[in-house]
Design a protein around this motif. Structure first.
Motif, PDB file in Angstrom:
ATOM      1  N   PRO A   1      39.696 -29.309  38.367  1.00  0.00           N
ATOM      2  CA  PRO A   1      38.499 -28.620  38.865  1.00  0.00           C
ATOM      3  C   PRO A   1      37.509 -29.607  39.476  1.00  0.00           C
ATOM      4  O   PRO A   1      37.473 -30.786  39.101  1.00  0.00           O
ATOM      5  N   LYS A   2      36.701 -29.115  40.383  1.00  0.00           N
ATOM      6  CA  LYS A   2      35.733 -29.963  41.074  1.00  0.00           C
ATOM      7  C   LYS A   2      34.335 -29.352  40.976  1.00  0.00           C
ATOM      8  O   LYS A   2      34.180 -28.172  40.688  1.00  0.00           O
ATOM      9  N   GLY A   3      33.346 -30.192  41.235  1.00  0.00           N
ATOM     10  CA  GLY A   3      31.968 -29.723  41.306  1.00  0.00           C
ATOM     11  C   GLY A   3      31.480 -29.074  40.025  1.00  0.00           C
ATOM     12  O   GLY A   3      31.672 -29.603  38.925  1.00  0.00           O
ATOM     13  N   ALA A   4      30.862 -27.900  40.174  1.00  0.00           N
ATOM     14  CA  ALA A   4      30.295 -27.203  39.027  1.00  0.00           C
ATOM     15  C   ALA A   4      31.362 -26.812  38.018  1.00  0.00           C
ATOM     16  O   ALA A   4      31.103 -26.802  36.797  1.00  0.00           O
ATOM     17  N   ASP A   5      32.546 -26.484  38.502  1.00  0.00           N
ATOM     18  CA  ASP A   5      33.631 -26.127  37.588  1.00  0.00           C
ATOM     19  C   ASP A   5      34.018 -27.318  36.707  1.00  0.00           C
ATOM     20  O   ASP A   5      34.292 -27.160  35.511  1.00  0.00           O
ATOM     21  N   PHE A   6      34.015 -28.521  37.310  1.00  0.00           N
ATOM     22  CA  PHE A   6      34.333 -29.715  36.520  1.00  0.00           C
ATOM     23  C   PHE A   6      33.244 -29.969  35.478  1.00  0.00           C
ATOM     24  O   PHE A   6      33.543 -30.286  34.323  1.00  0.00           O
ATOM     25  N   GLU A   7      31.994 -29.844  35.875  1.00  0.00           N
ATOM     26  CA  GLU A   7      30.885 -30.071  34.941  1.00  0.00           C
ATOM     27  C   GLU A   7      30.939 -29.088  33.769  1.00  0.00           C
ATOM     28  O   GLU A   7      30.714 -29.466  32.614  1.00  0.00           O
ATOM     29  N   LYS A   8      31.283 -27.847  34.081  1.00  0.00           N
ATOM     30  CA  LYS A   8      31.399 -26.839  33.025  1.00  0.00           C
ATOM     31  C   LYS A   8      32.531 -27.208  32.074  1.00  0.00           C
ATOM     32  O   LYS A   8      32.399 -27.074  30.847  1.00  0.00           O
ATOM     33  N   TRP A   9      33.641 -27.674  32.634  1.00  0.00           N
ATOM     34  CA  TRP A   9      34.793 -28.096  31.818  1.00  0.00           C
ATOM     35  C   TRP A   9      34.403 -29.276  30.910  1.00  0.00           C
ATOM     36  O   TRP A   9      34.685 -29.274  29.717  1.00  0.00           O
ATOM     37  N   GLU A  10      33.730 -30.252  31.505  1.00  0.00           N
ATOM     38  CA  GLU A  10      33.336 -31.436  30.742  1.00  0.00           C
ATOM     39  C   GLU A  10      32.369 -31.069  29.608  1.00  0.00           C
ATOM     40  O   GLU A  10      32.484 -31.571  28.483  1.00  0.00           O
ATOM     41  N   ASN A  11      31.440 -30.174  29.908  1.00  0.00           N
ATOM     42  CA  ASN A  11      30.428 -29.813  28.911  1.00  0.00           C
ATOM     43  C   ASN A  11      30.992 -28.937  27.795  1.00  0.00           C
ATOM     44  O   ASN A  11      30.630 -29.089  26.625  1.00  0.00           O
ATOM     45  N   SER A  12      31.872 -28.026  28.149  1.00  0.00           N
ATOM     46  CA  SER A  12      32.408 -27.084  27.151  1.00  0.00           C
ATOM     47  C   SER A  12      33.659 -27.609  26.465  1.00  0.00           C
ATOM     48  O   SER A  12      34.007 -27.171  25.367  1.00  0.00           O
ATOM     49  N   GLY A  13      34.359 -28.539  27.134  1.00  0.00           N
ATOM     50  CA  GLY A  13      35.573 -29.095  26.559  1.00  0.00           C
ATOM     51  C   GLY A  13      36.827 -28.303  26.851  1.00  0.00           C
ATOM     52  O   GLY A  13      37.926 -28.712  26.468  1.00  0.00           O
ATOM     53  N   VAL A  14      36.679 -27.161  27.543  1.00  0.00           N
ATOM     54  CA  VAL A  14      37.855 -26.347  27.836  1.00  0.00           C
ATOM     55  C   VAL A  14      37.591 -25.491  29.077  1.00  0.00           C
ATOM     56  O   VAL A  14      36.464 -25.056  29.313  1.00  0.00           O
ATOM     57  N   TYR A  15      38.615 -25.326  29.893  1.00  0.00           N
ATOM     58  CA  TYR A  15      38.546 -24.294  30.921  1.00  0.00           C
ATOM     59  C   TYR A  15      39.833 -23.492  30.877  1.00  0.00           C
ATOM     60  O   TYR A  15      40.864 -23.942  30.379  1.00  0.00           O
ATOM     61  N   TYR A  16      39.760 -22.254  31.394  1.00  0.00           N
ATOM     62  CA  TYR A  16      40.868 -21.318  31.247  1.00  0.00           C
ATOM     63  C   TYR A  16      41.420 -20.931  32.620  1.00  0.00           C
ATOM     64  O   TYR A  16      40.676 -20.756  33.590  1.00  0.00           O
ATOM     65  N   VAL A  17      42.734 -20.791  32.661  1.00  0.00           N
ATOM     66  CA  VAL A  17      43.412 -20.277  33.840  1.00  0.00           C
ATOM     67  C   VAL A  17      44.161 -19.018  33.427  1.00  0.00           C
ATOM     68  O   VAL A  17      44.926 -19.041  32.451  1.00  0.00           O
ATOM     69  N   LYS A  18      43.963 -17.939  34.144  1.00  0.00           N
ATOM     70  CA  LYS A  18      44.636 -16.693  33.782  1.00  0.00           C
ATOM     71  C   LYS A  18      46.065 -16.704  34.278  1.00  0.00           C
ATOM     72  O   LYS A  18      46.338 -17.032  35.432  1.00  0.00           O
ATOM     73  N   ASN A  19      46.974 -16.348  33.406  1.00  0.00           N
ATOM     74  CA  ASN A  19      48.369 -16.178  33.776  1.00  0.00           C
ATOM     75  C   ASN A  19      48.528 -14.764  34.325  1.00  0.00           C
ATOM     76  O   ASN A  19      48.378 -13.780  33.591  1.00  0.00           O
ATOM     77  N   GLY A  20      48.809 -14.681  35.627  1.00  0.00           N
ATOM     78  CA  GLY A  20      48.857 -13.372  36.267  1.00  0.00           C
ATOM     79  C   GLY A  20      49.941 -12.463  35.715  1.00  0.00           C
ATOM     80  O   GLY A  20      49.805 -11.243  35.742  1.00  0.00           O
ATOM     81  N   ARG A  21      51.010 -13.052  35.194  1.00  0.00           N
ATOM     82  CA  ARG A  21      52.125 -12.251  34.682  1.00  0.00           C
ATOM     83  C   ARG A  21      51.873 -11.799  33.249  1.00  0.00           C
ATOM     84  O   ARG A  21      52.019 -10.634  32.926  1.00  0.00           O
ATOM     85  N   THR A  22      51.499 -12.739  32.372  1.00  0.00           N
ATOM     86  CA  THR A  22      51.317 -12.394  30.959  1.00  0.00           C
ATOM     87  C   THR A  22      49.898 -11.928  30.642  1.00  0.00           C
ATOM     88  O   THR A  22      49.653 -11.396  29.567  1.00  0.00           O
ATOM     89  N   LYS A  23      48.966 -12.168  31.576  1.00  0.00           N
ATOM     90  CA  LYS A  23      47.548 -11.821  31.418  1.00  0.00           C
ATOM     91  C   LYS A  23      46.838 -12.676  30.365  1.00  0.00           C
ATOM     92  O   LYS A  23      45.707 -12.379  29.979  1.00  0.00           O
ATOM     93  N   GLN A  24      47.475 -13.758  29.926  1.00  0.00           N
ATOM     94  CA  GLN A  24      46.841 -14.649  28.956  1.00  0.00           C
ATOM     95  C   GLN A  24      45.832 -15.564  29.642  1.00  0.00           C
ATOM     96  O   GLN A  24      46.040 -15.990  30.776  1.00  0.00           O
ATOM     97  N   GLU A  25      44.768 -15.868  28.935  1.00  0.00           N
ATOM     98  CA  GLU A  25      43.814 -16.879  29.372  1.00  0.00           C
ATOM     99  C   GLU A  25      44.288 -18.210  28.787  1.00  0.00           C
ATOM    100  O   GLU A  25      44.171 -18.450  27.591  1.00  0.00           O
ATOM    101  N   MET A  26      44.810 -19.073  29.629  1.00  0.00           N
ATOM    102  CA  MET A  26      45.498 -20.272  29.165  1.00  0.00           C
ATOM    103  C   MET A  26      44.545 -21.465  29.186  1.00  0.00           C
ATOM    104  O   MET A  26      43.991 -21.810  30.236  1.00  0.00           O
ATOM    105  N   PRO A  27      44.306 -22.090  28.029  1.00  0.00           N
ATOM    106  CA  PRO A  27      43.287 -23.142  27.937  1.00  0.00           C
ATOM    107  C   PRO A  27      43.784 -24.488  28.431  1.00  0.00           C
ATOM    108  O   PRO A  27      44.963 -24.824  28.331  1.00  0.00           O
ATOM    109  N   HIS A  28      42.864 -25.263  28.969  1.00  0.00           N
ATOM    110  CA  HIS A  28      43.106 -26.667  29.294  1.00  0.00           C
ATOM    111  C   HIS A  28      41.947 -27.454  28.664  1.00  0.00           C
ATOM    112  O   HIS A  28      40.802 -27.334  29.116  1.00  0.00           O
TER     113      HIS A  28
END
Length: 282
Positions: A161-188
């Motif tokens: 992630p870049k910009g604000a998305d990266f800052e949010k990831w750094e501050n929260s410690g996790v960001y999520y990507v939705k799996n379009g097939r399983t509908k799971q919110e997959m953490p990174h």
């Protein structure tokens, strides 16, 4: 006759087993080894990968495929993502270590397969993100004699992630990507990024590609919406001794999907198997 052994547990370096399959014919002759590495949000049983394994086995190879130990699957449920916490703790170093563990297993602790494998003839195949992993491993491990990448990425850094998305990831410690097939919110978890920075030189795919001395076949679909064809062109430019095949009208998964209920391979996937088999023959 093709023999398949599914869900073999190979010891990994990070407290989790590497769930592994092997496919080969029952003819007692030492066969070249092909080790296949899945990509991001992938797994060894995705789509038509079993049919791919059968095709390579019929062509005379000992075919190995496995789940990366932190891909989100478990020993009990190797398909899909029942352990999202493990998925969040995955990183490129763990995946490289998993490939090394599989190489160690097939070259030193495979006693029941001794009559069926030739460990001096090993080819790595990687799809998508797995393409970058096998390329880096091939550049640093002399046991790998040939390299094939399918729809491979050419850079890991630019996928964060870049910009604000990266800052949010750094501050929260996790960001999520939705799996379009399983509908799971997959953490990174943020360790994914810090692990990359700590190992940036090793994980720079261009550096590894320029070091490759073994034969390298680059295959990419002309209509890949996930990984640009320009990434294949970069891999090829970094190693002018590589061979590049662009499959016209093929997408990122070469006409397949998950689940794949048919007993045949789509034309694009059949083409890349044919080309890969020809390339991998010693």
């Amino acid at each position: 006759m093709i023999i398949s052994h599914k869900n073999i547990l190979v010891s990994g370096k990070h407290q989790k087993s590497i769930v592994t399959d092997v496919f080969y014919t029952n003819e007692i002759v030492q066969k070249p080894v092909v080790i296949f590495c899945h990509g991001y949000k992938g797994f060894k049983d995705w789509g038509a990968w079993d049919l791919v394994a059968n095709a390579f086995a019929k062509a005379g190879f000992f075919f190995v495929k496995f789940n990366f130990s932190y891909n989100g699957g478990t020993v009990e449920q190797p398909i899909d993502f029942s352990d999202l916490d493990a998925f969040g703790h995955n990183n490129y170093i763990k995946e490289l270590d998993d490939v090394e563990s599989v190489l160690d297993w097939i070259t030193t602790t495979h006693t029941e397969y001794t009559d069926f494998i030739d460990t001096t003839k090993i080819t790595l195949i990687g799809h998508s993100r797995g393409g970058g992993i096998v390329l880096i491993k091939a550049a640093e491990d002399a046991r790998v004699q040939k390299l094939i990448t399918w729809a491979s990425v050419s850079d890991y850094k630019n996928r964060f992630p870049k910009g604000a998305d990266f800052e949010k990831w750094e501050n929260s410690g996790v960001y999520y990507v939705k799996n379009g097939r399983t509908k799971q919110e997959m953490p990174h978890y943020f360790q994914f990024y810090t692990s990359f920075i700590e190992n940036k030189e090793r994980l720079t795919i261009s550096r590894a590609a320029k070091k490759i001395k073994i034969p390298h076949l680059i295959i990419h679909g002309s209509e890949d919406p996930t990984v640009s064809i320009e990434e294949a062109q970069k891999l090829h430019a970094w190693n002018r001794n590589s061979h590049m095949l662009i499959v016209k009208e093929a997408d990122h998964v070469f006409g397949t999907k998950h689940p794949w209920s048919q007993q045949y391979l789509p034309n694009a996937l059949q083409k890349i198997i044919t080309e890969s088999v020809s390339f991998a023959i010693f």
